[in-house]
Design a protein around this motif. Structure first.
Motif, PDB file in Angstrom:
ATOM      1  N   GLN A 105       0.816  -1.210   0.000  1.00 56.92           N
ATOM      2  CA  GLN A 105       0.000   0.000   0.000  1.00 56.92           C
ATOM      3  C   GLN A 105       0.853   1.266   0.000  1.00 56.92           C
ATOM      4  O   GLN A 105       0.504   2.254  -0.656  1.00 56.92           O
ATOM      5  N   TRP A 106       1.990   1.235   0.724  1.00 55.21           N
ATOM      6  CA  TRP A 106       2.812   2.435   0.888  1.00 55.21           C
ATOM      7  C   TRP A 106       4.151   2.308   0.164  1.00 55.21           C
ATOM      8  O   TRP A 106       5.152   2.903   0.572  1.00 55.21           O
ATOM      9  N   GLN A 107       4.180   1.575  -0.936  1.00 53.88           N
ATOM     10  CA  GLN A 107       5.450   1.272  -1.598  1.00 53.88           C
ATOM     11  C   GLN A 107       6.206   2.512  -2.043  1.00 53.88           C
ATOM     12  O   GLN A 107       7.441   2.499  -2.105  1.00 53.88           O
ATOM     13  N   ASP A 108       5.510   3.606  -2.342  1.00 57.40           N
ATOM     14  CA  ASP A 108       6.205   4.822  -2.769  1.00 57.40           C
ATOM     15  C   ASP A 108       6.890   5.536  -1.606  1.00 57.40           C
ATOM     16  O   ASP A 108       7.694   6.441  -1.822  1.00 57.40           O
ATOM     17  N   LEU A 109       6.561   5.142  -0.380  1.00 61.49           N
ATOM     18  CA  LEU A 109       7.142   5.770   0.810  1.00 61.49           C
ATOM     19  C   LEU A 109       8.231   4.926   1.452  1.00 61.49           C
ATOM     20  O   LEU A 109       8.851   5.349   2.431  1.00 61.49           O
ATOM     21  N   VAL A 110       8.458   3.730   0.899  1.00 61.73           N
ATOM     22  CA  VAL A 110       9.327   2.739   1.539  1.00 61.73           C
ATOM     23  C   VAL A 110      10.600   2.530   0.725  1.00 61.73           C
ATOM     24  O   VAL A 110      10.577   2.515  -0.508  1.00 61.73           O
ATOM     25  N   ALA A 111      11.723   2.368   1.434  1.00 63.91           N
ATOM     26  CA  ALA A 111      13.003   2.063   0.784  1.00 63.91           C
ATOM     27  C   ALA A 111      13.124   0.552   0.640  1.00 63.91           C
ATOM     28  O   ALA A 111      13.519  -0.142   1.580  1.00 63.91           O
ATOM     29  N   GLY A 112      12.790   0.045  -0.530  1.00 60.32           N
ATOM     30  CA  GLY A 112      12.771  -1.395  -0.730  1.00 60.32           C
ATOM     31  C   GLY A 112      14.135  -2.049  -0.813  1.00 60.32           C
ATOM     32  O   GLY A 112      14.248  -3.268  -0.691  1.00 60.32           O
ATOM     33  N   SER A 113      15.193  -1.252  -1.004  1.00 57.05           N
ATOM     34  CA  SER A 113      16.536  -1.840  -1.113  1.00 57.05           C
ATOM     35  C   SER A 113      17.362  -1.608   0.149  1.00 57.05           C
ATOM     36  O   SER A 113      18.582  -1.534   0.102  1.00 57.05           O
ATOM     37  N   ALA A 114      16.693  -1.498   1.275  1.00 52.25           N
ATOM     38  CA  ALA A 114      17.380  -1.378   2.566  1.00 52.25           C
ATOM     39  C   ALA A 114      16.545  -2.083   3.626  1.00 52.25           C
ATOM     40  O   ALA A 114      15.343  -2.305   3.445  1.00 52.25           O
ATOM     41  N   ARG A 115      17.205  -2.479   4.705  1.00 50.55           N
ATOM     42  CA  ARG A 115      16.506  -3.094   5.834  1.00 50.55           C
ATOM     43  C   ARG A 115      16.929  -2.380   7.106  1.00 50.55           C
ATOM     44  O   ARG A 115      17.991  -1.754   7.156  1.00 50.55           O
ATOM     45  N   ILE A 116      16.094  -2.479   8.135  1.00 46.40           N
ATOM     46  CA  ILE A 116      16.440  -1.883   9.414  1.00 46.40           C
ATOM     47  C   ILE A 116      16.936  -2.956  10.370  1.00 46.40           C
ATOM     48  O   ILE A 116      16.684  -4.143  10.178  1.00 46.40           O
ATOM     49  N   GLY A 117      17.640  -2.524  11.398  1.00 48.89           N
ATOM     50  CA  GLY A 117      18.189  -3.452  12.374  1.00 48.89           C
ATOM     51  C   GLY A 117      18.877  -2.684  13.479  1.00 48.89           C
ATOM     52  O   GLY A 117      18.433  -1.615  13.890  1.00 48.89           O
ATOM     53  N   ALA A 118      19.991  -3.220  13.940  1.00 52.11           N
ATOM     54  CA  ALA A 118      20.740  -2.580  15.025  1.00 52.11           C
ATOM     55  C   ALA A 118      22.204  -2.965  14.894  1.00 52.11           C
ATOM     56  O   ALA A 118      22.531  -4.101  14.519  1.00 52.11           O
ATOM     57  N   PRO A 119      23.117  -2.040  15.231  1.00 53.06           N
ATOM     58  CA  PRO A 119      24.535  -2.394  15.255  1.00 53.06           C
ATOM     59  C   PRO A 119      24.810  -3.295  16.453  1.00 53.06           C
ATOM     60  O   PRO A 119      23.925  -3.488  17.302  1.00 53.06           O
ATOM     61  N   PRO A 120      25.987  -3.877  16.547  1.00 51.47           N
ATOM     62  CA  PRO A 120      26.285  -4.746  17.689  1.00 51.47           C
ATOM     63  C   PRO A 120      26.045  -4.028  19.021  1.00 51.47           C
ATOM     64  O   PRO A 120      26.460  -2.888  19.217  1.00 51.47           O
ATOM     65  N   ASP A 121      25.337  -4.700  19.922  1.00 48.02           N
ATOM     66  CA  ASP A 121      25.100  -4.165  21.262  1.00 48.02           C
ATOM     67  C   ASP A 121      24.842  -5.327  22.204  1.00 48.02           C
ATOM     68  O   ASP A 121      25.026  -6.487  21.842  1.00 48.02           O
TER      69      ASP A 121
END
Length: 615
Positions: A340-356
């Protein structure tokens, strides 16, 4: 660290105090994911030309002469040089004399929070809380039982894992934090025997027997449960003759519900998520999608009906009195929200966290991020509608990884979890949206601020009356010194249970999964929990929670895992198949809460010193 024009930080301090420079190739890849035309584009990102401003009630704001204020309800107000001081809370528009449009958000700036709140409660992974009546997985009838138990004991809070909807094809996602949509609910949680008409279904006894037989396993099998529940629901839908409340539900949720139900029907039709669909179905606004929905009205109706059933059972569970609903940080890039929101989303990146501390190897959650400038151009409406949906049957809202309102760790395509970069967000504006939705729904807000958290983030959260999360396993000071604006607990779903540390099971699980373990093993956790003093584990658990209950924190909680002596943590970060994440049931049936000595003792200890205040 100063971010570039795209909001990307080229370097960062990690959780261990080390300084890291981000690989230039990763920076370029993130810019491309945001819409940069080439690797050298460093100008500010493009905009739709529709600006946005966020104000507080009564705040003086200049406008262009001849502008018109269009309120959320459609009322139009001709303006002078300033906005009137009595603009109501909400999402409005300013239309300039030259025809330009500007988003206007009026927010209270602070989340709802009862001034005298001092509550205790329990948190649970609902899927793990099985009763003898369950079909292999905890359901909304089990939630009703838990809510009744907690309220009878004087608890004011029942925290629940995300109940977000998964993709309707393939193996149901085990993680509740990787949904297809955060605005709809997972039909796996339906209590089938409570669906209208179930008692008259000829095949129900056989399905009930098969479903309850799944409780015998030591792992939750979502695929097996869904196969049985889906068969029952299809049969009940075939017999469904309609209901005025269902009609009202469809009318209330309008196009959003229709689009969700259409997505599910398309996904089942193509047996895949939207990225592999034919081109004519990849755009939700396309004429072929509307035509498909018309041709498959019965199937579309089925998926809308499931959401109505879930809404009805949630309303009957008592969740609205005590539940703190969980909002996951993102959604599946092949799911309904991303479609639904594909124009607002960065499809070639993912989210996460650095080492912690939570994930020593870094984390890649496989979820696409919103592009900051595009979400702002949309007036933050995807965030607002998502919060509204999650808070619908709740008394509180927990925001997973709340630091993501200020900056998010992006991992570009082709890079590993340790090779990403932080991307900045307009955190104050996002907090104002959270505060506005909190005020409208009358729900308090808890932020999961664990891991790498900047000091200014916690200051901003406190200013907005968003409760911090404080844990025995992480804090150096005793609970008596923790802040008032906090929800106190021993652990979370990503960390060990007390029994798991005491028995050594958690350390063994980590070793079996190949997780990097600190040189001292779990000695640090043993010391923090007081398990290195030779005392009985049950006594330690009770005393830990007595101190939590005596803390100044607004809310003090115990996990259902600790109440029932579970040894395995629900999720081991950084693992996929190496550990049965999100598939471990509680060691005893939920009904055992009623006369479980440890659960009784912990509830009593938590309640000491806590006024029982209706809120």
């Amino acid at each position: 660290m100063t971010a570039d024009a795209w909001g990307i930080e080229p370097a960062y301090w990690d959780a261990y105090g080390a300084w890291h420079e981000v690989d230039p190739g990763a920076l370029a890849a993130i810019r491309r994911a945001m819409g940069a035309s080439d690797d050298h584009h460093l100008d500010a990102p493009p905009s739709s030309g529709r600006p946005l401003r966020v104000i507080r009630p009564g705040e003086v704001a200049d406008v262009g002469p001849g502008s018109v204020l269009v309120l959320e309800d459609g009322t139009e107000v001709v303006l002078g040089e300033h906005l009137p001081p009595d603009v109501p809370l909400g999402y409005h528009r300013i239309v300039g004399a030259d025809g330009t449009h500007e988003h206007l958000i009026v927010s209270p700036g602070r989340a709802a929070l009862p001034p005298d709140l001092r509550a205790w409660g329990v948190t649970c992974q609902l899927y793990a809380a099985r009763s003898p009546r369950s079909w292999g997985i905890g359901d909304l009838a089990d939630l009703r039982h838990l809510v009744a138990w907690a309220r009878h004991r004087g608890a004011g809070v029942v925290g629940v894992n995300p109940l977000h909807a998964p993709n309707p094809v393939g193996h149901p996602a085990d993680s509740p934090y990787s949904p297809s949509s955060r605005r709809w609910h997972d039909p796996l949680y339906l209590a089938i025997e409570e669906v209208p008409g179930a008692a008259d279904l000829p095949e129900l006894p056989a399905l009930v027997a098969a479903g309850r037989a799944l409780n015998a396993g030591d792992r939750i099998d979502r695929a097996a449960t869904w196969e049985l529940k889906h068969r029952a629901l299809e049969a009940l839908w075939d017999r469904f003759a309609g209901h005025p409340r269902f009609d009202a539900f469809r009318h209330e949720h309008g196009d959003d519900l229709q689009l969700w139900a259409t997505y599910c029907t398309l996904a089942r039709h193509h047996d895949a998520g939207w990225r592999s669909w034919p081109a004519e179905h990849r755009r939700p606004e396309g004429p072929a999608v509307a035509a498909f929905a018309r041709e498959h009205q019965r199937d579309v109706g089925f998926w809308a009906w499931l959401q109505w059933l879930l809404d009805e059972q949630l309303a009957a569970s008592g969740a609205a009195e005590v539940a703190v609903a969980d909002l996951a940080v993102g959604f599946d890039d092949d799911g309904a929200d991303a479609w639904q929101w594909q124009d607002l989303v960065a499809g070639s990146a993912r989210i996460g966290a650095p080492p912690d501390q939570l994930g020593p190897e870094g984390q890649d959650w496989g979820l696409p991020p919103f592009i900051p400038w595009r979400l702002r151009d949309a007036g933050y409406q995807p965030l607002a509608t998502t919060i509204r949906a999650v808070a619908r049957h709740a008394r509180g809202l927990r925001i997973d990884h709340v630091m993501g309102l200020f900056r998010l760790w992006w991992v570009p395509e082709g890079y590993g979890a340790t090779d990403g970069a932080y991307v900045r967000w307009p955190g104050r504006e996002l907090l104002d949206v959270v505060a506005l939705e909190s005020h409208r729904a009358g729900v308090l807000v808890v932020g999961e601020d664990l891991g790498t958290v900047e000091d200014e983030v916690r200051t901003a959260l406190a200013d907005a009356q968003v409760l911090s999360t404080r844990l025995w396993l992480f804090e150096d000071r005793p609970p008596a010194q923790w802040p008032v604006l906090a929800m106190a607990a021993t652990s979370t779903h990503d960390l060990p249970t007390v029994a798991g540390v005491a028995s050594g099971v958690d350390l063994a699980d980590q070793r079996a999964a190949g997780v990097r373990i600190p040189p001292d093993g779990d000695d640090g956790f043993r010391h923090r929990l007081g398990l290195d003093r030779g005392r009985p584990v049950a006594d330690v658990v009770v005393d830990l929670h007595r101190e939590l209950g005596a803390s100044p924190c607004r809310i003090a909680t115990a996990t259902l895992d600790d109440l029932l002596g579970a040894e395995h943590r629900p999720n081991l970060p950084g693992t996929v198949d190496e550990h049965p994440n999100w598939r471990i049931p509680l060691p005893v049936p939920l009904d055992d809460l009623d006369d479980h000595p440890l659960a009784d003792a912990v509830a009593t200890a938590l309640a000491e010193g806590r006024a029982i205040i209706p809120w």
